[in-house]
Design an enzyme around this catalytic site. Structure first.
Site, short mmCIF file in Angstrom:
data_model
loop_
_atom_site.label_atom_id
_atom_site.label_comp_id
_atom_site.label_asym_id
_atom_site.label_seq_id
_atom_site.Cartn_x
_atom_site.Cartn_y
_atom_site.Cartn_z
N SER A 162 0.82 -1.20 0.00
CA SER A 162 0.00 0.00 0.00
C SER A 162 0.86 1.25 0.00
O SER A 162 0.72 2.13 0.83
CB SER A 162 -0.94 0.01 1.22
OG SER A 162 -1.74 1.16 1.23
N CYS A 163 1.77 1.33 -0.98
CA CYS A 163 2.74 2.42 -0.97
C CYS A 163 2.09 3.77 -1.24
O CYS A 163 2.65 4.80 -0.91
CB CYS A 163 3.84 2.16 -1.99
SG CYS A 163 3.32 2.30 -3.71
#
Length: 263
Positions: free
Chosen positions: A111-112
């Site tokens: 979930s950058c």
């Protein structure tokens, strides 16, 4: 089908320097694809630990600026499939136009928050100013560091997941969430706090990871005025923390911590 447990027992061959070997069993963290839909539209796919998924959906929506409060998330359904978990989330009607603006299809390991961003202005959007908290005694940070492991059952079993902890002003740990992704763990914590109506109350977030700028941004959007990470920061994380008014403490170890100088 039911979602799998967050860890499973796996047999390994333990080999010693003298060449002798024996079979040992240890826990291994489960990492599965997780797809999240908002109002029937695919938004993101990431790798995550299949636990506390409603907390994750809530925190992720808050971090993505799709909702402003938990009341904007009106329905949640988690569907486990042989290939991963599908989170179906319904947002309130006023959130739908913003959601359509922000829709992107991306695959991310943790979930950058960057994949699918179309321009640099979107990548570094202005952050809200976080209200300054009072003085924090150094003992509080060391107390939380010393207690964190006792609040990480999944990491004790696997040695492979990150933790995000809500700590009070005295360093007591109030709430912890774990995940294979450091961003996911923080989103789960933020979501759990929002769902339980918990605030920072002069305390701080303690993360078992390096300090990336995305984690600083999540802290700012969650109203967290103090962020403590066990590993080092990037220059952008330091700059974004200064911009938002967040007190940043990094490389937090049992013998010393580093407090960012913002003046």
């Amino acid at each position: 089908m039911d979602s799998p447990a967050p860890s499973i027992a796996i047999a390994f061959r333990s080999i010693s320097p003298d060449g002798s070997a024996r079979v040992v069993e240890r826990g291994v963290a489960v990492e599965r694809p997780l797809a999240i839909e908002f109002n029937g539209i695919g938004y993101a796919v990431m790798m995550a630990t299949p636990a506390d998924l409603q907390d994750f959906a809530t925190g992720f929506a808050l971090s993505e600026r799709l909702i402003e409060a938990t009341g904007d998330l009106v329905d949640f359904e988690s569907i486990a499939t042989p290939h991963g978990d599908l989170l179906r989330v319904t947002l309130s009607a006023p959130c739908v136009p913003l959601m359509h603006q922000r829709v992107r299809h991306r695959v991310s390991e943790s979930s950058c928050g960057m994949c699918g961003i179309e321009n640099l202005d979107q990548a570094l959007r202005p952050l809200p100013q976080v209200p300054r908290a009072g003085a924090l005694e150094p003992d509080a940070v060391f107390r939380a560091l010393g207690a964190l492991r006792d609040h990480q059952p999944l990491n004790r079993a696997t040695g492979a997941v990150h933790a995000a902890a809500l700590c009070d002003v005295d360093g007591g740990i109030r709430l912890v969430r774990e995940d294979v992704g450091r961003h996911n763990a923080f989103d789960k914590l933020i979501g759990a706090m929002a769902r339980a109506g918990l605030g920072w109350d002069g305390g701080f977030a303690l993360l078992s990871s390096r300090c990336s700028y995305e984690l600083v941004e999540k802290a700012a959007l969650a109203g967290c005025s103090r962020l403590v990470t066990i590993s080092a920061p990037t220059d952008l994380a330091l700059a974004r923390a200064a911009d938002a008014g967040i007190d940043l403490i990094v490389l937090a170890r049992s013998d010393a911590v580093l407090a960012a100088i913002t003046e």
